[in-house]
Design a protein around this motif. Structure first.
Motif, short mmCIF file in Angstrom:
data_model
loop_
_atom_site.label_atom_id
_atom_site.label_comp_id
_atom_site.label_asym_id
_atom_site.label_seq_id
_atom_site.Cartn_x
_atom_site.Cartn_y
_atom_site.Cartn_z
N SER A 143 0.84 -1.19 0.00
CA SER A 143 0.00 0.00 0.00
C SER A 143 0.88 1.25 0.00
CB SER A 143 -0.89 0.00 1.25
OG SER A 143 -1.53 1.26 1.37
N ILE A 144 0.49 2.25 -0.75
CA ILE A 144 1.25 3.50 -0.74
C ILE A 144 0.84 4.37 0.45
CG2 ILE A 144 1.69 3.53 -3.21
CD1 ILE A 144 -0.56 5.60 -3.47
N ASP A 145 -0.18 3.93 1.19
CA ASP A 145 -0.65 4.69 2.34
C ASP A 145 0.07 4.30 3.64
OD1 ASP A 145 -2.50 5.99 0.75
OD2 ASP A 145 -4.00 4.41 1.03
N ALA A 146 0.92 3.29 3.60
CA ALA A 146 1.59 2.83 4.81
C ALA A 146 3.07 2.59 4.52
CB ALA A 146 0.94 1.54 5.30
N SER A 147 3.84 2.60 5.59
CA SER A 147 5.26 2.31 5.46
C SER A 147 5.43 0.80 5.29
CB SER A 147 5.98 2.78 6.73
OG SER A 147 7.34 2.43 6.66
N GLU A 148 6.33 0.42 4.43
CA GLU A 148 6.54 -1.00 4.16
C GLU A 148 8.05 -1.24 4.02
OE1 GLU A 148 5.18 -4.71 3.88
OE2 GLU A 148 3.69 -3.15 3.61
N THR A 149 8.51 -2.35 4.54
CA THR A 149 9.92 -2.73 4.39
C THR A 149 10.07 -3.57 3.13
OG1 THR A 149 10.30 -2.71 6.77
CG2 THR A 149 11.85 -3.97 5.42
N LEU A 150 10.98 -3.18 2.30
CA LEU A 150 11.24 -3.88 1.06
C LEU A 150 12.50 -4.71 1.25
CD1 LEU A 150 10.27 -4.08 -1.91
CD2 LEU A 150 11.89 -2.26 -2.43
N THR A 151 12.43 -5.98 0.95
CA THR A 151 13.58 -6.87 1.11
C THR A 151 14.06 -7.34 -0.25
OG1 THR A 151 12.73 -7.63 3.24
CG2 THR A 151 14.41 -9.00 2.18
N LEU A 152 15.34 -7.10 -0.54
CA LEU A 152 15.98 -7.59 -1.76
C LEU A 152 16.91 -8.72 -1.37
CD1 LEU A 152 17.04 -4.21 -3.38
CD2 LEU A 152 15.04 -5.58 -3.93
N SER A 153 16.90 -9.82 -2.12
CA SER A 153 17.83 -10.90 -1.84
C SER A 153 18.65 -11.17 -3.10
CB SER A 153 17.10 -12.16 -1.39
OG SER A 153 16.18 -12.59 -2.37
N GLY A 154 19.88 -11.55 -2.88
CA GLY A 154 20.78 -11.81 -4.00
C GLY A 154 22.17 -12.17 -3.49
N HIS A 155 23.19 -11.80 -4.25
CA HIS A 155 24.57 -12.15 -3.91
C HIS A 155 25.50 -10.98 -4.20
CE1 HIS A 155 23.56 -16.37 -3.40
NE2 HIS A 155 22.82 -16.24 -4.47
N GLY A 156 26.58 -10.93 -3.41
CA GLY A 156 27.61 -9.94 -3.65
C GLY A 156 27.39 -8.61 -2.97
N PHE A 157 26.38 -8.50 -2.09
CA PHE A 157 26.14 -7.25 -1.40
C PHE A 157 27.23 -6.99 -0.36
CE2 PHE A 157 21.64 -8.58 -2.35
CZ PHE A 157 21.44 -7.65 -3.36
N PHE A 167 12.90 4.58 -6.53
CA PHE A 167 11.72 4.17 -7.28
C PHE A 167 11.54 5.12 -8.46
CE2 PHE A 167 11.29 2.76 -2.92
CZ PHE A 167 10.95 1.44 -3.08
N VAL A 168 11.68 4.59 -9.63
CA VAL A 168 11.63 5.39 -10.86
C VAL A 168 10.25 5.29 -11.47
CG1 VAL A 168 12.66 5.71 -13.13
CG2 VAL A 168 14.09 4.97 -11.23
N GLY A 169 9.72 6.42 -11.93
CA GLY A 169 8.46 6.41 -12.65
C GLY A 169 7.22 6.41 -11.77
N LEU A 170 7.39 6.63 -10.47
CA LEU A 170 6.24 6.67 -9.57
C LEU A 170 5.80 8.12 -9.40
CD1 LEU A 170 7.19 4.16 -6.78
CD2 LEU A 170 5.67 3.79 -8.70
N ASP A 171 4.54 8.36 -9.50
CA ASP A 171 3.99 9.69 -9.28
C ASP A 171 3.29 9.68 -7.93
OD1 ASP A 171 3.23 12.28 -9.61
OD2 ASP A 171 1.57 11.82 -10.98
N LEU A 172 4.05 9.98 -6.87
CA LEU A 172 3.48 9.91 -5.51
C LEU A 172 2.92 11.24 -5.12
CD1 LEU A 172 6.19 7.67 -3.84
CD2 LEU A 172 4.01 6.97 -4.77
#
Length: 172
Positions: A143-157, A167-172
């Protein structure tokens, strides 16, 4: 005896004769020894799986189990000898910060000499770069109305470095 490359034991020898009188090696033996020069790729994803072909001379296919690709001593992976001129190995999953490491080739634990045209070339390896990669993101919707934690998983961080989500292209 004229040496073509430094290594522990000669792979094969050829008689050397030169018709010119006074030539320092008018007769003798040239020993061709196990060495390598090039790697087919010098960059791969930290997720692993890419295949590196190492070319050189004097590899022994019957001793394939004795060869390893060495990623700067952090990770060694088994290599497969395809022919006397080619060895392949698979880039491992990189569980440390992505970046530049030295890729080398070993046989029986000993580093094989790298023979290269450049005067300042590293005789034991080439620079190999692992690149950060992210595979998954969670949650996929929020939801854009609440704070949210975004988790990215991968390798080499790099766990010691801060990351910023853009966030590209979002019109908030």
């Amino acid at each position: 005896v004229a040496r073509v490359a430094l290594a522990r034991t000669p792979v094969f020898s050829l008689p050397l004769q030169h018709p010119a009188a006074g030539f320092p090696w008018a007769a003798g033996l040239v020993e061709f020894e196990e060495s390598w020069g090039e790697a087919s790729i010098l960059e791969a994803s930290a997720a692993g799986g890419a295949v590196v072909t190492i070319t050189g001379a004097g590899f022994t296919p019957s001793d394939s189990a004795e060869y390893e690709c060495d990623f700067e001593g952090y990770v060694r992976v088994p290599a497969t000898v395809l022919s006397s001129r080619e060895v392949v190995c698979t880039v491992p999953v990189w569980n440390r910060a992505a970046g530049v490491v030295r890729l080398g080739l070993r046989r029986r634990g000993a580093a094989l000499v790298r023979v290269w045209r450049e005067a300042n070339a590293d005789p034991l390896g080439v620079n190999f770069t692992t690149v950060e990669v992210w595979r998954d993101v969670a949650p996929l919707f929020a939801s854009i109305d609440a704070s949210e934690t975004l988790t990215l998983s991968g390798h080499g961080f790099d766990v010691s470095s801060p990351y910023t989500c853009v966030f590209v292209g979002l019109d908030l």
